[in-house]
Design a protein around this motif. Structure first.
Motif, short mmCIF file in Angstrom:
data_model
loop_
_atom_site.label_atom_id
_atom_site.label_comp_id
_atom_site.label_asym_id
_atom_site.label_seq_id
_atom_site.Cartn_x
_atom_site.Cartn_y
_atom_site.Cartn_z
N ILE A 182 0.86 -1.18 0.00
CA ILE A 182 0.00 0.00 0.00
C ILE A 182 0.90 1.23 0.00
N THR A 183 0.75 2.11 -0.96
CA THR A 183 1.61 3.29 -1.07
C THR A 183 0.78 4.57 -0.97
N GLY A 184 1.50 5.68 -0.73
CA GLY A 184 0.86 6.99 -0.71
C GLY A 184 0.00 7.27 0.49
N VAL A 185 0.22 6.58 1.59
CA VAL A 185 -0.58 6.81 2.80
C VAL A 185 0.31 6.61 4.02
N THR A 186 0.03 7.37 5.08
CA THR A 186 0.82 7.27 6.30
C THR A 186 0.01 6.61 7.41
N VAL A 187 0.71 6.28 8.47
CA VAL A 187 0.09 5.63 9.64
C VAL A 187 -0.31 6.70 10.65
#
Length: 382
Positions: free
Chosen positions: A197-202
């Motif tokens: 999963i890319t382009g997203v943060t935690v």
């Protein structure tokens, strides 16, 4: 000069001790380490060590007994008095010497929130704790698709875990390989057996009775997790130098010989931030090859036996999903990258980065001969 204190008992520290003896230094060498372990190799921690293979971890050889090092392990340095080259240890003792080598490395960045099952991987103890939890069927979420995160993900897949990798950038290893090539290598994880999963943060972790149960993403998604591995970068271990007067800026600032702002003090390895005299910018090179080779230059500068500077093309390698990845050189936004051999969608390939038509970096996946050919061209232009 009759005594040298090396603060840091890992690759850069041991390489410094070897270089001192090679230069003919016959005085006392004290090696201080915050861990209880003697020098060990860190790259295997994210790969074969997690699979239960403990062989080949020690950095020391039989010949190293001749170094006659005075080890002070399990006792971290907490301060430096530069006027007397005095290192203050956590237990209150002081180590005085004629010169100091700062080789304290870096620590993994942790995300806010603490729970059982959330790991970082930087030390042998970190790896031991993580290894115990990578059991078949475990739901593993790896935060960060850099080298450490990608290697852990690959190993966890091999161990039978259900692996999801979360990367804030648009593609994995984008900072190292650039956007163009990073997009091509995104398929490594999915083809290897992990979900990317890319382009997203935690945004945080869900917990039950102090144990992580899921990873919360900024876009609202919830990823069930039995184990979380955070691999989002590192910080140089320099807090112990606060107040010492040594220049700190993203690390211990040095020139291209490892010399710091304080006479008789040099810095090498992951904690050193080397200043480019042309631009004034500082760069930390956290790769194994820099920690292994640069101490020879720094020890000559410390002993006054040479005027060499750091040279050579940066090199890094990684083992992921049964492939050997090798990268060498420098590249930037002004570079173009072309696939000169193979196909990234099918298997082994080689990509060459060019600036003004000249090769400045090369990436090879399971193509060692071609990598060597292109790397030699980069060296010739260094």
């Amino acid at each position: 000069m009759r005594s040298v204190t090396i603060v840091g008992a890992s690759l850069a520290g041991l390489s410094s001790a070897r270089a001192l003896r090679e230069e003919g230094f016959d005085g006392r060498i004290t090696m201080i380490g915050d861990e209880i372990h003697r020098p060990y190799d860190r790259p295997p921690l994210s790969k074969q060590f997690l699979k239960g293979i403990d062989d080949g971890m020690s950095l020391e050889t039989e010949e190293d007994s001749a170094l006659e090092l005075d080890f002070r392990l399990g006792n971290a340095a907490v301060g430096l008095d530069p006027s007397g080259r005095t290192v203050l240890l956590a237990d209150g003792t002081e180590v005085l010497s004629d010169a100091v080598v700062v080789a304290t490395g870096a620590s993994a960045i942790r995300l806010a929130g603490s729970a059982d099952g959330v790991h970082v991987l930087r030390s042998l103890d970190d790896a031991l704790a993580l290894r115990a939890e990578l059991t078949p069927g475990a739901r593993v979420v790896v935060v960060g698709a850099g080298f450490i995160g990608s290697e852990v993900a690959s190993t966890a897949v091999e161990l039978g875990c259900d692996v999801t990798v979360v990367e804030a950038s648009a593609s994995p290893l984008e900072r190292v390989f650039g956007t163009q090539i990073g997009a091509l290598v995104a398929g490594w994880h999915n083809r290897g057996g992990a979900h990317l999963i890319t382009g997203v943060t935690v945004s945080g972790f869900a917990m039950s009775s102090g144990r992580v149960t899921a990873v919360e993403l900024r876009d609202g998604r919830l990823l069930p997790a039995d184990v979380v591995v955070v691999g989002v970068g590192s910080r140089p271990n320099t807090r112990w130098l606060d107040g010492s007067g040594i220049e700190l800026s993203g690390g211990v600032v040095t020139d291209k010989r490892g010399v710091t702002s304080i006479p008789g003090v040099v810095a090498v390895g992951d904690c050193a931030a080397v200043r480019d005299p042309a631009t004034g910018t500082t760069i930390r090179d956290e790769h194994w090859t820099a920690a292994a080779t640069r101490p020879s230059v720094a020890m000559k500068a410390l002993l006054g036996s040479g005027v060499e500077t750091f040279s050579g093309v940066p090199y890094v390698w990684s083992d992921q999903y049964q492939s050997r990845i090798q990268f060498a050189g420098h590249h930037g936004l002004d570079c173009s990258a072309d696939i000169v051999e193979g196909d990234p969608e099918l298997g082994p390939f080689v990509a060459v980065y060019r600036r003004d038509g000249h090769p400045v970096a090369v990436l090879a996946v399971s193509s060692p001969r071609s990598f060597g050919k292109w790397r030699r061209q980069l060296v010739a232009r260094d």
